[in-house]
Design an enzyme around this catalytic site. Structure first.
Site, PDB file in Angstrom:
ATOM      1  N   ASP A  30     -10.200  -9.425   3.041  1.00 56.07           N
ATOM      2  CA  ASP A  30     -10.592 -10.743   2.518  1.00 56.07           C
ATOM      3  C   ASP A  30     -10.672 -11.685   3.709  1.00 56.07           C
ATOM      4  OD1 ASP A  30     -10.778 -13.282   1.437  1.00 56.07           O
ATOM      5  OD2 ASP A  30      -8.750 -13.267   0.590  1.00 56.07           O
ATOM      6  N   HIS A  69       0.319   4.240  -2.655  1.00 54.83           N
ATOM      7  CA  HIS A  69       0.025   5.612  -2.252  1.00 54.83           C
ATOM      8  C   HIS A  69       1.149   6.569  -2.635  1.00 54.83           C
ATOM      9  CE1 HIS A  69      -3.551   5.223   0.697  1.00 54.83           C
ATOM     10  NE2 HIS A  69      -3.539   4.183  -0.121  1.00 54.83           N
ATOM     11  N   ASN A  85      -3.996   8.786   4.174  1.00 53.89           N
ATOM     12  CA  ASN A  85      -2.768   8.285   4.787  1.00 53.89           C
ATOM     13  C   ASN A  85      -2.736   8.399   6.303  1.00 53.89           C
ATOM     14  OD1 ASN A  85      -1.866   7.905   2.157  1.00 53.89           O
ATOM     15  ND2 ASN A  85      -0.716   9.820   2.090  1.00 53.89           N
ATOM     16  N   ARG A  98       0.828  -1.214   0.000  1.00 52.71           N
ATOM     17  CA  ARG A  98       0.000   0.000   0.000  1.00 52.71           C
ATOM     18  C   ARG A  98       0.860   1.261   0.000  1.00 52.71           C
ATOM     19  NH1 ARG A  98      -3.421   2.486   4.375  1.00 52.71           N
ATOM     20  NH2 ARG A  98      -5.195   3.474   3.339  1.00 52.71           N
ATOM     21  N   HIS A 145      -6.556  -6.134  -2.573  1.00 52.75           N
ATOM     22  CA  HIS A 145      -7.357  -6.223  -1.352  1.00 52.75           C
ATOM     23  C   HIS A 145      -7.626  -7.666  -0.947  1.00 52.75           C
ATOM     24  CE1 HIS A 145      -9.100  -1.848  -1.426  1.00 52.75           C
ATOM     25  NE2 HIS A 145      -7.786  -1.907  -1.292  1.00 52.75           N
TER      26      HIS A 145
END
Length: 325
Positions: A245, A73, A101, A69, A200
């Site tokens: 998940d 980002h 963030n 991530r 994800h």
């Protein structure tokens, strides 16, 4: 008057020359990233990063998603230049306090540890941007996902953009058209957006970003909603975590897409990928063809890692990823 034969000859001379100049410009702009960039200057950089990532992920599986991530980002805000790692100072505002963030991004300490090891082995050589790109790939591999080939030579920015971080990073509340637009702004197709959303399949989210879905949306499996509500009350518990998940939370696989088929998407933006829209068929494909998802995800990550890198004499190679030299 110039003869036609002279004009034709001059055209034949000028055309190849123009083509050569064009190729030279293309090579200058895109050829500065290479697989062998650190071959002589820091030959052990890849093993240093992979060893540290494996150790961090072994200690906490969630860290794999956090490092992936961080790279995402970073690249969605003015390119893959490690701007996301810069700390605020009295005279400088970075991206860490941006809405997507703040109190959400993590893994900075792992990046610091890896950077210290790299500086010990090869002082002033490996950029923080290359470190982020490599750590993201190695994190996916550590959790059982695909690998992909990276080119190196990215340099680190000396600036950051709080406003771009607030505006460019897709929010978990976006609908399908918003997701398509957000990724399109970075040069991604809708298919690439769906593939990258498969990230994800690992990681966790805070209650505050999916509470509204749990209590106010209809396209959610009732049993799933009930189970998640136990850890995300209608008020309070904003920072309580749930896996993106729930089926295989620490394995990089295609279970995320199976979840969507069953209306078990945790975020509003997740379930939008399978909600009667144009991406339904692709979700079905990935749910039944894990190899196809792995290939498409890897290709999407290669493209993302090449978003507007600083190269050549632009930027710098930071010795500390948190501040400029």
């Amino acid at each position: 008057m110039v003869s036609s034969s002279y004009s034709l000859n001059m055209h034949n001379i000028l055309l190849p020359t123009c083509i050569l100049i064009l190729f030279a410009l293309i090579k200058t702009s895109s050829g500065q990233l290479s697989a062998n960039f650190y071959a002589s200057s820091c030959p052990n950089f890849s093993s240093i990063i992979s060893s540290a990532v494996n150790s961090a992920v072994s200690n906490e599986a969630r860290m794999g998603a956090s490092l992936l991530r961080l790279h995402f980002h970073d690249c969605f805000v003015n390119g893959c230049d490690a701007s996301v790692l810069l700390d605020d100072t009295a005279n400088f505002t970075g991206e860490k306090t941006a809405g997507p963030n703040n109190n959400s991004l993590r893994g900075f300490d792992v990046i610091d540890t890896i950077k210290t090891q790299l500086e010990s082995s090869c002082p002033g050589v490996v950029s923080c941007a290359d470190l982020l790109a490599t750590a993201a790939r190695d994190s996916v591999v550590a959790l059982g996902g695909p690998s992909w080939n990276l080119n190196f030579g990215r340099r680190d920015s000396t600036t950051a953009s709080l406003s771009a971080a607030n505006n460019n990073i897709p929010a978990p509340t976006l609908n399908l058209s918003g997701l398509i637009s957000s990724f399109s702004n970075q040069g991604f197709t809708t298919n690439e957006m769906v593939a990258l959303s498969g990230s994800h399949t690992i990681g966790q989210a805070r209650c505050t970003v999916f509470r509204n879905r749990l209590y106010n949306e209809n396209n959610i499996n009732s049993s799933f909603a009930t189970s998640v509500r136990a850890n995300c009350p209608s008020s309070g518990g904003d920072n309580n975590l749930s896996p993106l998940d729930a089926a295989t939370p620490t394995s990089f696989d295609n279970a995320y897409f199976n979840n969507l088929l069953n209306q078990n998407g945790l975020l509003h933006s997740d379930q939008e990928l399978f909600n009667g829209g144009s991406t339904d068929a692709q979700v079905r494909t990935y749910s039944s063809n894990p190899a196809t998802f792995s290939t498409d995800f890897a290709n999407g990550m290669i493209k993302m890692s090449n978003l507007n890198p600083l190269t050549g004499s632009s930027g710098q190679v930071r010795t500390n990823c948190r501040r400029t030299n």
